[in-house]
Design an enzyme around this catalytic site. Structure first.
Site, PDB file in Angstrom:
ATOM      1  N   GLU A 176      35.275 -19.065 -15.492  1.00  0.00           N
ATOM      2  CA  GLU A 176      36.310 -19.225 -16.323  1.00  0.00           C
ATOM      3  C   GLU A 176      37.156 -20.398 -15.887  1.00  0.00           C
ATOM      4  OE1 GLU A 176      38.578 -17.920 -20.066  1.00  0.00           O
ATOM      5  OE2 GLU A 176      36.537 -17.704 -19.248  1.00  0.00           O
TER       6      GLU A 176
ATOM      7  N   ILE B 163      33.886 -31.278  -3.737  1.00  0.00           N
ATOM      8  CA  ILE B 163      32.864 -32.043  -4.340  1.00  0.00           C
ATOM      9  C   ILE B 163      32.983 -31.907  -5.735  1.00  0.00           C
ATOM     10  CG2 ILE B 163      30.316 -32.309  -4.417  1.00  0.00           C
ATOM     11  CD1 ILE B 163      30.125 -31.454  -1.642  1.00  0.00           C
TER      12      ILE B 163
ATOM     13  N   GLU C 232      21.049 -29.128  -0.254  1.00  0.00           N
ATOM     14  CA  GLU C 232      21.373 -28.090   0.606  1.00  0.00           C
ATOM     15  C   GLU C 232      22.023 -27.125  -0.191  1.00  0.00           C
ATOM     16  OE1 GLU C 232      25.432 -29.611   2.513  1.00  0.00           O
ATOM     17  OE2 GLU C 232      23.542 -30.758   3.085  1.00  0.00           O
TER      18      GLU C 232
ATOM     19  N   LYS D 293      24.989 -24.554  -1.757  1.00  0.00           N
ATOM     20  CA  LYS D 293      26.218 -24.553  -1.851  1.00  0.00           C
ATOM     21  C   LYS D 293      26.636 -23.085  -1.540  1.00  0.00           C
ATOM     22  CE  LYS D 293      29.890 -25.625  -5.167  1.00  0.00           C
ATOM     23  NZ  LYS D 293      30.762 -24.383  -4.737  1.00  0.00           N
TER      24      LYS D 293
ATOM     25  N   CYS E 196      19.933  21.030 -10.377  1.00  0.00           N
ATOM     26  CA  CYS E 196      20.326  19.681 -11.188  1.00  0.00           C
ATOM     27  C   CYS E 196      19.203  19.021 -11.224  1.00  0.00           C
ATOM     28  CB  CYS E 196      21.579  19.146 -10.435  1.00  0.00           C
ATOM     29  SG  CYS E 196      21.895  17.816 -11.434  1.00  0.00           S
TER      30      CYS E 196
END
Length: 697
Positions: free
Chosen positions: A48, A96, A132, A134, A454
């Protein structure tokens, strides 16, 4: 302004209207950034934030006259907290550029831009990159002088960060002194993160203690690094990956010489820094796409969170040639994966009953695509977690799914509700079997008390009953119980003793001999002892030692079943919580009915009068067993000690009275010696037991 009111990249609009919208977007982004970077309490998912950030970029690009230096698009993000000393980065810590196109075109666009800026033709060979992962953590700069760590600083706003040296010193993956060959000045840039298993364990401890849980591993790592008390930071399980350099002594003054970024990373490994194993060299867009797809396929299996991969020009000379633009380098890009956090609405809150009887509130969601799948349900863990997050039906929730982890609601978007919505309440009766729902004062979780009856707990009840330390049905393991229950062959615990050869042999991978072995084991298990039977019932808090104490004290099962709380408290090893658990269990008509059916199936044991309570010479003493003993198994030694009133623990602490060590004793022996705890061999232990009648069950 709510996130639902914010915009996708807009069509051209008048300058006055654009100025208003730009100011609204900047205000919202600054508020979110403050929560994320300064307070370590994110209020919206990254996806968002990225969407709104791109909307602001698009508006500013369409109206460059409205671009200002204080826009969120012109800075890195956070600012230093006042509690920490400020550190000015000798080389700015820039972020970046992010490529949010998760398709292969993201890599193609980056490669095309690099080739254009380098002036390459289509006929020129592919550009060499380093690819690589992130990492989703907290960026960190580590400064070494003469090979010794002298300072650790967060990114902050890119120019100034926070001095968190004392906290980072507690992180064992970061070397305090470098291996040989390090230059006089070296700043290593990398990411502090938290492994997923460590994050889950930390949040579970937080929930058990009634403390605030963390939204995601990045939030947990940032909170640990920015603790004012280094002792707290030391107790948080943090990790580190190195991926670049800041200031470093230049080559003409004795500094290192690197031609490529890949060579730089290999040297960092030699100096003692962890570098991600997934780092690879890639030739051109084709290999970048292949790398993005390969890491994406492996993403769910990685032990840590990543939200994309990073591409960098490998040749450092080319990096210097392209340089930087605004807040980011031209020679690198982050190529995202589908977000692991998204927003959706909560349509209902239901309750699920787990194998152990734990009741878990579950949010029913408007379908949302998150973490690569469509999610319609998310856990809320327990009532207290739900209340702490202020979750109610109709709220807009932040939903997180990472890998194979069960989706969870990590928070809600704080906004006024259009109408009154009542708080969720836990049911008083189990929604599966109708048994009473209980919660102990010392616990956060609600539980169904109908353990033997149960249906949700059926598999767990059968496996526990058949355990070798309980009634013991040899050969009855997880996979067989799964088959028996899932195919409807058995519906209750007593159904085990009604199994026939035909039903068993018809199961998958069940040969005739195996079926007969199970029937023989069931027949053998009918002849048991009262302590084993009591333990096998799976009463909460009633372990082997307590089951033995109950059997010795009361002598008969009916006496245990009918005992008042006051009578139960007379039993050694039974306190108020245990007494309440026993009474609650036998107060459920379903459980008593199952006990009677098991008796009717032929399960029996010797009963007698209540035993005279002999003195227990080892009462109040705590023992730890380690290694292999000459004549006793570990279980036999434990039985003897518990019969004498001792407690047998699994780990050594200052409260340990004795450690009994045999052959090949390990770290427990070492710890006992370090703490000055008395160490016994088997003979020494037996000498303490001489006055005790050592008969067991």
């Amino acid at each position: 302004m709510e996130s639902s009111d914010l915009f996708s990249p807009p069509a051209p609009i008048p300058s006055a209207q654009a100025a208003t919208e730009i100011e609204a977007l900047r205000t919202q982004l600054n508020a979110w950034s403050h929560s994320y970077y300064v307070l370590d309490a994110p209020t919206v998912p990254d996806a968002e934030y990225d969407r709104v950030f791109k909307a602001l970029q698009a508006l500013e690009a369409a109206h460059p006259e409205l671009l200002t230096a204080d826009s969120p698009t012109q800075r890195v993000g956070g600012k230093p907290l006042p509690e920490f000393a400020s550190v000015r980065h000798a080389v700015p810590m820039l972020s970046i550029r992010t490529e949010t196109d998760t398709e292969p075109t993201g890599a193609q666009n980056f490669d095309a831009r690099i080739r254009k800026e380098l002036g390459l033709l289509e006929s020129d060979p592919p550009v060499e990159y380093v690819a690589e992962p992130k990492f989703d953590g907290l960026a960190m700069s580590l400064r070494y002088e003469m090979g010794v760590l002298v300072q650790a600083a967060t990114r902050g706003d890119g120019e100034y960060g926070e001095d968190v040296t004392q906290n980072i010193r507690t992180l064992r993956q970061i070397p305090l002194r470098l291996h040989g060959g390090a230059p006089p000045v070296l700043e290593v840039r990398g990411e502090v993160y938290m492994r997923l298993a460590d994050f889950d364990a930390l949040n579970e401890r937080q929930r058990e203690n009634g403390d605030k849980t963390f939204v995601n591993p990045r939030n947990a790592a940032a909170g640990a690094v920015r603790q004012l008390d280094p002792g707290i930071a030391a107790r948080r399980p943090l990790s580190f990956f190195a991926y670049g350099l800041g200031e470093v002594t230049p080559p003409e003054q004795g500094g290192p010489v690197f031609d490529t970024h890949y060579a730089l990373l290999q040297t960092l490994k030699k100096w003692g820094f962890p570098v991600a194993a997934q780092v690879e060299i890639a030739q051109g867009a084709t290999e970048l796409i292949a790398y993005h797809q390969k890491i994406g396929a492996a993403r769910d299996g990685l032990p840590y969170d990543i939200d994309g991969v990073v591409y960098k020009l490998n040749a450092l000379a080319l990096q210097r040639q392209l340089g930087f633009v605004s807040r980011e380098p031209r020679w690198a890009v982050a190529h995202k994966y589908p977000a692991q956090e998204q927003l959706t609405s909560i349509t209902a809150i239901d309750v699920q009953v787990g194998r152990t009887g734990k009741l878990t509130p579950v949010a029913r969601l408007a379908p949302i695509f998150v973490g690569g799948v469509t999610v319609t349900n998310a856990t809320l863990h327990n009532l207290f977690e739900l209340r702490r997050k202020r979750v109610r039906v109709g709220d807009t929730a932040i939903v997180r799914r990472a890998g194979d982890v069960i989706p969870e609601v990590v928070g809600i978007i704080d906004k006024p509700r259009a109408r009154y919505v009542p708080n969720f309440r836990m049911p008083r009766a189990c929604p599966i079997c109708g048994s009473k729902v209980v919660r102990e004062k010392t616990e956060m979780n609600h539980r169904c008390s109908g353990g033997l009856f149960c249906p949700a707990q059926r598999k767990e009840a059968i496996l526990h009953f058949a355990h070798r330390r309980a009634v013991e049905v040899e050969g009855l393991g997880d996979k067989l119980v799964e088959q028996l229950v899932d195919t409807g062959v058995i519906r209750t615990l007593p159904d085990l003793y009604k199994l026939g050869f035909t039903a068993l042999s018809a199961l998958d991978r069940m040969a005739d001999k195996s079926a007969q072995n199970i029937l023989d084991a069931l027949e053998k298990s009918k002849n048991t002892t009262l302590p084993r039977f009591l333990f096998g019932l799976g009463i909460r808090h009633v372990g082997e030692a307590t089951a033995k104490a109950l059997a010795r004290h009361f002598g008969k099962l009916d006496a245990v079943m009918d005992a008042t709380p006051e009578q139960l408290l007379e039993v050694a090893d039974v306190g108020p919580i245990v007494a309440l658990a026993i009474r609650t269990f036998f107060d459920q008509p379903h459980n008593r009915e199952v006990v009677e059916q098991l008796r009717a199936c032929g399960i029996h044991w010797e009963e007698g009068e209540p035993a005279q309570q002999a003195p227990k010479p080892l009462a109040g003493q705590t023992f730890v067993l380690t290694g292999t003993f000459p004549t006793l198994s570990r279980d036999q030694a434990k039985d003897l000690l518990e019969a004498a009133g001792a407690k047998v623990a699994g780990s050594v602490s200052k409260k340990t009275s004795y450690v009994v060590a045999g052959e090949e004793a390990g770290s427990k022996l070492d710890k006992a010696q370090a703490l000055g705890i008395t160490v016994l061999d088997e003979a020494g232990m037996l000498a303490l037991l001489q006055p005790v009648d050592a008969a067991t069950d």
